[in-house]
Design a protein around this motif. Structure first.
Motif, PDB file in Angstrom:
ATOM      1  N   PRO A 425       0.823  -1.228   0.000  1.00  0.00           N
ATOM      2  CA  PRO A 425       0.000   0.000   0.000  1.00  0.00           C
ATOM      3  C   PRO A 425       0.849   1.267   0.000  1.00  0.00           C
ATOM      4  CG  PRO A 425      -0.832  -1.585   1.613  1.00  0.00           C
ATOM      5  CD  PRO A 425       0.491  -2.108   1.141  1.00  0.00           C
ATOM      6  N   ALA A 426       2.017   1.227   0.608  1.00  0.00           N
ATOM      7  CA  ALA A 426       2.874   2.415   0.615  1.00  0.00           C
ATOM      8  C   ALA A 426       3.336   2.748  -0.799  1.00  0.00           C
ATOM      9  CB  ALA A 426       4.074   2.196   1.530  1.00  0.00           C
ATOM     10  N   GLN A 427       3.534   1.713  -1.612  1.00  0.00           N
ATOM     11  CA  GLN A 427       3.927   1.977  -2.997  1.00  0.00           C
ATOM     12  C   GLN A 427       2.734   2.376  -3.868  1.00  0.00           C
ATOM     13  OE1 GLN A 427       6.432  -0.920  -5.041  1.00  0.00           O
ATOM     14  NE2 GLN A 427       5.705  -0.223  -7.038  1.00  0.00           N
ATOM     15  N   LEU A 428       1.646   1.634  -3.766  1.00  0.00           N
ATOM     16  CA  LEU A 428       0.546   1.827  -4.715  1.00  0.00           C
ATOM     17  C   LEU A 428      -0.428   2.928  -4.301  1.00  0.00           C
ATOM     18  CD1 LEU A 428      -0.378  -1.848  -5.720  1.00  0.00           C
ATOM     19  CD2 LEU A 428       1.326  -0.324  -6.731  1.00  0.00           C
ATOM     20  N   GLY A 429      -0.563   3.150  -3.016  1.00  0.00           N
ATOM     21  CA  GLY A 429      -1.527   4.150  -2.558  1.00  0.00           C
ATOM     22  C   GLY A 429      -2.925   3.549  -2.441  1.00  0.00           C
ATOM     23  N   PRO A 430      -3.813   4.228  -1.709  1.00  0.00           N
ATOM     24  CA  PRO A 430      -5.136   3.655  -1.402  1.00  0.00           C
ATOM     25  C   PRO A 430      -6.028   3.457  -2.633  1.00  0.00           C
ATOM     26  CG  PRO A 430      -4.946   5.935  -0.586  1.00  0.00           C
ATOM     27  CD  PRO A 430      -3.581   5.518  -1.032  1.00  0.00           C
ATOM     28  N   ASP A 431      -5.945   4.354  -3.619  1.00  0.00           N
ATOM     29  CA  ASP A 431      -6.834   4.212  -4.776  1.00  0.00           C
ATOM     30  C   ASP A 431      -6.478   2.996  -5.625  1.00  0.00           C
ATOM     31  OD1 ASP A 431      -8.337   6.438  -4.085  1.00  0.00           O
ATOM     32  OD2 ASP A 431      -7.065   7.813  -5.225  1.00  0.00           O
ATOM     33  N   VAL A 432      -5.181   2.757  -5.815  1.00  0.00           N
ATOM     34  CA  VAL A 432      -4.784   1.590  -6.600  1.00  0.00           C
ATOM     35  C   VAL A 432      -5.055   0.308  -5.803  1.00  0.00           C
ATOM     36  CG1 VAL A 432      -2.873   0.426  -7.792  1.00  0.00           C
ATOM     37  CG2 VAL A 432      -3.088   2.915  -7.919  1.00  0.00           C
ATOM     38  N   MET A 433      -4.877   0.387  -4.487  1.00  0.00           N
ATOM     39  CA  MET A 433      -5.214  -0.785  -3.661  1.00  0.00           C
ATOM     40  C   MET A 433      -6.716  -1.101  -3.778  1.00  0.00           C
ATOM     41  SD  MET A 433      -2.416  -2.022  -2.355  1.00  0.00           S
ATOM     42  CE  MET A 433      -3.105  -3.229  -1.195  1.00  0.00           C
ATOM     43  N   ALA A 434      -7.545  -0.057  -3.781  1.00  0.00           N
ATOM     44  CA  ALA A 434      -8.997  -0.268  -3.893  1.00  0.00           C
ATOM     45  C   ALA A 434      -9.347  -0.876  -5.256  1.00  0.00           C
ATOM     46  CB  ALA A 434      -9.737   1.055  -3.687  1.00  0.00           C
ATOM     47  N   LEU A 435      -8.681  -0.397  -6.292  1.00  0.00           N
ATOM     48  CA  LEU A 435      -8.910  -0.939  -7.632  1.00  0.00           C
ATOM     49  C   LEU A 435      -8.476  -2.411  -7.694  1.00  0.00           C
ATOM     50  CD1 LEU A 435      -9.669  -0.385 -10.617  1.00  0.00           C
ATOM     51  CD2 LEU A 435      -7.311   0.406 -10.963  1.00  0.00           C
ATOM     52  N   THR A 436      -7.342  -2.693  -7.075  1.00  0.00           N
ATOM     53  CA  THR A 436      -6.846  -4.071  -7.005  1.00  0.00           C
ATOM     54  C   THR A 436      -7.889  -4.969  -6.332  1.00  0.00           C
ATOM     55  OG1 THR A 436      -4.584  -3.216  -6.800  1.00  0.00           O
ATOM     56  CG2 THR A 436      -4.953  -5.507  -6.139  1.00  0.00           C
ATOM     57  N   ARG A 437      -8.435  -4.473  -5.248  1.00  0.00           N
ATOM     58  CA  ARG A 437      -9.431  -5.245  -4.499  1.00  0.00           C
ATOM     59  C   ARG A 437     -10.677  -5.490  -5.348  1.00  0.00           C
ATOM     60  NH1 ARG A 437     -10.007  -9.109  -1.422  1.00  0.00           N
ATOM     61  NH2 ARG A 437      -8.372  -8.325  -0.062  1.00  0.00           N
ATOM     62  N   ARG A 438     -11.078  -4.498  -6.137  1.00  0.00           N
ATOM     63  CA  ARG A 438     -12.262  -4.673  -6.980  1.00  0.00           C
ATOM     64  C   ARG A 438     -12.033  -5.753  -8.038  1.00  0.00           C
ATOM     65  NH1 ARG A 438     -13.157   1.480  -8.257  1.00  0.00           N
ATOM     66  NH2 ARG A 438     -14.308   0.834 -10.110  1.00  0.00           N
ATOM     67  N   VAL A 439     -10.846  -5.743  -8.625  1.00  0.00           N
ATOM     68  CA  VAL A 439     -10.538  -6.759  -9.638  1.00  0.00           C
ATOM     69  C   VAL A 439     -10.468  -8.141  -8.985  1.00  0.00           C
ATOM     70  CG1 VAL A 439      -8.785  -7.563 -11.266  1.00  0.00           C
ATOM     71  CG2 VAL A 439      -9.409  -5.138 -11.199  1.00  0.00           C
ATOM     72  N   LYS A 440      -9.805  -8.208  -7.841  1.00  0.00           N
ATOM     73  CA  LYS A 440      -9.716  -9.485  -7.113  1.00  0.00           C
ATOM     74  C   LYS A 440     -11.120 -10.006  -6.773  1.00  0.00           C
ATOM     75  CE  LYS A 440      -8.175 -12.660  -4.065  1.00  0.00           C
ATOM     76  NZ  LYS A 440      -7.599 -13.951  -4.486  1.00  0.00           N
TER      77      LYS A 440
END
Lengths: 455, 455
Positions: A425-440
């Motif tokens: 999360p420190a690298q990707l940031g919260p928005d990319v983490m949220a997008l990752t979660r949606r795809v997962k």
């Protein structure tokens, strides 16, 4: 594991495919990272074909059992560490490799080793470029799961650049075929690319169509010795501005000495750093490229530059570079880093690693796919000394943070797995983490595929 | 469009960004496919920066307005055809190109033309390889949306191979930054790759970090004349077995004659087909590669082989090849195909196209990125003759079906858009279509992004 439930699976799979005895299962618990947090699986399924993979996934989905796909177990980030009470789905028995020389592709099962694909291709005068240092004992399935790199990717690219097609078993057991033997294909979303580098969290690859190219031309090797790591890193930056070496590797003094301790190769123990570079430019262009490499290294302060056109002599240095990790493994326990930065920041990244080593009082020898800005700091510790391990872990994390601060990455080619996920999360940031979660969630709504890895 | 709703948008965007007058909007309705099914938009937003893109997307999401992203409008599949009552989000004003020579990347806004990136790179002795025939008037945003190819991708790969980073505005207006100036990065899922080739259905790209390489070496050009298309196709297959030409293009007799009618280039009108190939191998290797190409063509029945090391003379033939589509456009209305097959099946694909032309009584000149097995059959028709158009449409569909039957693709580089979406399920099958739908729904749950394209 409920015996009734287990019987549902053993009834549909041949004898020997499902394993539940603890002694046999032990070797399926760890990957090469020796992740201390690994679990104890309830069962191991050693699938022999895609249909058995589908049966295993369907069963896991029905019973909400966590499923960890596993290739050769050579992963370096805990991506295939077992999960308590879960299934390890081993692909080690699915190893066929078929070369279609006219199409210049290899159709490969996930358990086949990288080296086996190279060998099968070579029979036809063809070449599969991606070459992780572990190519002799890592599987193509694992290479795809991590989008593995290697030494030649500075010129030839990484695994994703060579995947033309994938068969993937999805979380509900559906088998989809993506891509194929076509070189160019933009029909529909780039779903195939999504599975590459997904570390078993989105599906299980059961077959890959890999692009091959004509065999690599003869190579010349240059070995340059520098007084400091910084000078070597600056030479890398300078070389990358004007040429495309087919290999551009760095070893620092500590890794040189570890190799010399382990298996002497005649490397200069007093050197601050060593660059091993190769050119495979055709014909006379090779001599010119190597001359330019040498001149660049000298201009950046190399104290000695050695060039050879002899393949065997060159391979000796490359082998020394590949030996670094086993050599250090022989000395101590280690946490293997894989941080990267934009190439011009390589000197800064290497300086930061040195600072972290000093600050945490740990030894961190470094080897690097320097031409790609991708480094492998090797954090050493004494496993019998809890204090040493604690400092090493803090340094391991700090190195990742420093890479992020430089606009870099916590992993260039090994994957996030379980060892690096805290820093993702420190690298990707919260928005990319949220997008990752949606795809997962869209692909694995029940979360059965490799839970605990990456996310 | 409700004036109240519209005011919400015009209030937050500078004058001239939002356009609603029908005359100005007319030129935003069509792409180069001249899709007769295109709609009439309610508004066009000509965004000047990422924040304005976010504002437009948020507004569209709030009011459930369909949003069609648009670059230079040079698309060939109706991917940016307007939707009735929807928004066209034009990126034409976002055109900055910044080269970071040390990192060997260009940081580019989506409206910048491909040629502008090449020019900016060349100033630093660098090169952006992807080269659609339309490179002088197509935008990088469109190249990314379709994962565009071109002539040099037979050796250098397609757009996705050169994208290191993307800024994307998602369907809810969130801006995510994926990747960056790092060459290797496997931290997290390959989300960036998912947006490449997604034709505006998953997000709007507002910035791209593109990989550059050292400038291309000098090229030699070979032009070979064959009595039949089949002989030329067989020569392509033979060449691809042993070498890596930096270009390998085919023109059939009808396209040769169309070019000669349009702008005479001295091509042999009696030739059954022509191959234009280039080698950019360094130094003396180039001469060897071209000699091998020539020998291979002669062995496969070429009646004439011409070789030149002069860049200008070579470029004349390449230009003739690029002229084929405009030349045919000048003669008739056309439906442009983009079908591909595994390279060894190129002769079969070309034969199938000839059969379709005969069966439907339509003219279908063919040009091809032959080295990649990617062909552009050009289905000609008389737009004033409904019967002719009907036969052309049937032939257009049949060509795609024949490509699918050969294990090929309905689109190698132009995208599915709206012109080819009917055949997409026939290529991908129901399971892959369902997976596509799941990913689309996860990223664009309200379906506002380019509805009607691809899916």
């Amino acid at each position: 594991m409920d015996e009734h439930a287990l019987a549902e699976l053993t009834d549909v799979l041949p004898d020997g495919v499902v394993v539940t005895d603890p002694i046999t299962m032990e070797k399926y618990r760890f990957d090469r990272s020796q992740d201390t947090g690994t679990g104890t699986p309830a069962l191991v399924v050693r699938a022999e074909d895609a249909a058995q993979v589908q049966a295993a996934v369907r069963w896991a989905a029905r019973h909400r059992v966590a499923l960890v796909p596993r290739g050769a177990g050579s992963g370096l980030s805990g991506g295939s560490s077992a999960v308590d009470g879960g299934m390890v789905l081993s692909l080690e028995r699915m190893r066929s490799v078929e070369v279609d020389a006219d199409c210049q592709v290899a159709v490969v099962e996930p358990g086949a080793f990288n080296a086996e694909v190279k060998e099968a291709a070579a029979v036809h005068g063809l070449w599969y470029p991606p070459d992780p240092s572990s190519y002799e004992f890592c599987s193509i399935g694992g290479n795809i799961a991590t989008n593995a790199g290697g030494l030649c990717c500075v010129k030839y690219g990484v695994t994703t650049d060579y995947v033309l097609g994938l068969d993937v078993v999805l979380a509900d057991g559906t088998l989809v075929t993506l891509g194929g033997k076509r070189i160019k294909d933009v029909a529909g979303l780039s779903l195939m690319k999504l599975f590459i580098g997904s570390e078993g969290t989105l599906g299980v690859v059961t077959r890959a169509v890999l692009r091959l190219v004509p065999e690599q031309a003869a190579r010349s090797t240059m070995v340059a010795t520098f007084p400091t790591v910084d000078a070597a890193a600056r030479a890398v930056v300078a070389m990358r501005r004007t040429m495309r070496p087919s290999m551009l590797e760095l070893m620092d003094q500590a890794s040189i000495n570890a190799v010399e301790d382990h298996r002497p190769r005649g490397l200069d123990r007093s050197a601050g750093a060593l660059l091993v570079a190769q050119s495979d430019a055709p014909g006379t262009a090779r001599t010119e490229e190597v001359a330019l490499m040498s001149a660049t290294c000298e201009a950046e302060g190399a104290t000695e530059v050695f060039v050879t056109d002899e393949a065997e002599e060159g391979e000796m240095f490359v082998e020394a570079r590949r030996l670094a990790i086993p050599a250090i493994e022989a000395q101590a326990a280690l946490m293997l880093e894989d941080v990267g930065a934009p190439v011009p920041l390589l000197p800064d990244l290497l300086a930061a690693i040195g600072e972290v080593a000093a600050a945490y009082d740990v030894r961190i020898p470094v080897i690097a796919h320097a031409g790609d800005g991708n480094t492998h700091p090797i954090v050493m510790y004494d496993p019998t000394d809890a204090e040493s391990e604690k400092r090493a872990l803090a340094a391991f994390r700090e190195v990742m943070q420093r890479a992020i601060d430089l606009g870099g990455t916590i992993t260039g080619e090994h994957g996030v797995g379980r060892m690096k996920k805290e820093l993702l999360p420190a690298q990707l940031g919260p928005d990319v983490m949220a997008l990752t979660r949606r795809v997962k969630d869209a692909l694995d709504p029940e979360g059965i595929l490799n839970p605990g890895a990456v996310l």
